[in-house]
Design an enzyme around this catalytic site. Sequence first.
Site, PDB file in Angstrom:
ATOM      1  N   ASP A 256      30.895  34.098  38.283  1.00  0.00           N
ATOM      2  CA  ASP A 256      30.641  35.518  38.522  1.00  0.00           C
ATOM      3  C   ASP A 256      31.508  36.423  37.655  1.00  0.00           C
ATOM      4  OD1 ASP A 256      33.042  34.974  39.708  1.00  0.00           O
ATOM      5  OD2 ASP A 256      32.696  36.220  41.474  1.00  0.00           O
ATOM      6  N   LYS A 257      32.282  35.857  36.735  1.00  0.00           N
ATOM      7  CA  LYS A 257      33.156  36.671  35.889  1.00  0.00           C
ATOM      8  C   LYS A 257      32.541  36.793  34.502  1.00  0.00           C
ATOM      9  CE  LYS A 257      37.546  36.513  36.138  1.00  0.00           C
ATOM     10  NZ  LYS A 257      37.642  37.854  36.702  1.00  0.00           N
ATOM     11  N   THR A 258      32.510  38.014  34.000  1.00  0.00           N
ATOM     12  CA  THR A 258      31.851  38.272  32.719  1.00  0.00           C
ATOM     13  C   THR A 258      32.508  37.506  31.577  1.00  0.00           C
ATOM     14  OG1 THR A 258      31.377  40.480  33.536  1.00  0.00           O
ATOM     15  CG2 THR A 258      31.070  40.099  31.190  1.00  0.00           C
ATOM     16  N   PHE A 394      39.482  53.447  36.332  1.00  0.00           N
ATOM     17  CA  PHE A 394      38.053  53.140  36.274  1.00  0.00           C
ATOM     18  C   PHE A 394      37.569  52.673  37.639  1.00  0.00           C
ATOM     19  CE2 PHE A 394      34.608  50.061  35.823  1.00  0.00           C
ATOM     20  CZ  PHE A 394      33.660  50.842  35.173  1.00  0.00           C
ATOM     21  N   ARG A 450      27.834  46.736  23.621  1.00  0.00           N
ATOM     22  CA  ARG A 450      28.437  47.421  24.764  1.00  0.00           C
ATOM     23  C   ARG A 450      28.615  48.887  24.377  1.00  0.00           C
ATOM     24  NH1 ARG A 450      33.747  45.326  28.132  1.00  0.00           N
ATOM     25  NH2 ARG A 450      33.602  46.843  29.825  1.00  0.00           N
TER      26      ARG A 450
END
Length: 470
Positions: A256-258, A394, A450
């Site tokens: 689940d980690k980019t 953020f 991105r």
Amino acid sequence: ETRTNLINVRKMAHYSCNINTLRYHHTTIPSRSISSVSDKSEMSEAKFLELDSSELVPGDVIEIPNQITLPCDIVLLSGSCIMNECMLTGESVPVLKSHIPKTDDRYNSTEDKKYTLYAGTHVIQTRHFGTNKVTGLVIRTAFSTTKGSLIRSILFPKPNKFKFYQDSFRFIGILAVIAILGFAYSLREFIAIRLDTSDMVDRCLDLFTITVPPALPAAMSVGTIFALSRLKRSKIFCISPPRVNVAGKVSMMCFDKTGTLTEEGLDVMGVRHIQRLEGSRALCFSELHEKVHHLKDLTTDEAYCTSMIEALASCHSLTKVDGELIGDPLDQKMFEATNWDLEEPQESYDSLITTIVKPKDSQSMLEFCGEEGVNLQALGQFPYHLGVMRHFDFSSKLQRMSVVTKNLKTNEVRIYTKGSPERLRELCKAETIPKNFHRILASYTNEGYRVIALGYRVAETKNYMKLQKM
């Protein structure tokens, strides 16, 4: 090996250190009353006393020093801290924690993580305003902390509800029912033939040992032990042997980690600033500029370029530790592309400034000041310095971050924000959205880039107290 790992975990849980704690103690002073010269009164005085961390309780106010591993969960009351949270999260990037603002909102441990310091994390550096100490309020201790709950889950894992074990017990139960039926039938037949009592008991109990094999649990344990030994040879250690059977049924793993599956490293491809169409008041995106720090030389839209470079240089969560920039890799690349410098505020700066950013070389600074060919010293103490007054981390929910900056030369206060283009488009005025916004955004996202959008507004007030309530 399992026992050794459990002992190491217990040792890790038993951590304590000396820490300065705010304590009130009563001092007796003589009364100044003329009528009763001998009378005395008591006055409470608060002082920081060095105590063992095992004596801390929720509600204590402590001083947070540099280079210490925290023994409890703390809410930061004053100052800021750069924390290494790899022990809990596995992230090697240090995290900047700021003090909790003075608002009427109630503290929430889930939503206010940016104000919370966790037990087991390491304090790399503390920052204070003026002569004030960096202090925090103890909210959880011992096994109630985040580290404590993690260790508790390791020492006492939740019961495994793996279907394999449920089927095993169901199978043994069926065998037991068959054994009981056989026992009842055999007992009736043995009584009918008048068998000796001792032989009757032996033969009936043999049915149980034949139907339900006593070696079944041992056989399953032996299989697990052999699996653990093979894992150990590959330097894989397991503190919960029953998990081996679960792992044997796994056919797919999802991360689940980019950053786990994508390649490491980022680079800035370029920037597109806003410009006006010729003969029109409409706005559109410019061509792609790869050299960000030379942006002012490549275009005539000086105001938009200045705002973009200031946003890139100030809107981030970077900090300097021992002269090295530390923070999110994306923020680092964007800041390095500006060719600006970041430094800690000195005594000559406003005490409310937390970070200073400025052009690295004198020529760039003169260009930003619009005073090319002038002696840099003639421009005053702060030729072109931006001071960050407030920092909003953020938020994945808001999809953006923001900073409040002050130009130390003109004293103009601006709010810069950075985030997803879709969310910033909703926040910006409609007349400032470029006409080719959707086409440019779709072209980059379809190619897998991105994309980060930047925006700003000039603050309506320069009052620091009002800015703090934003």
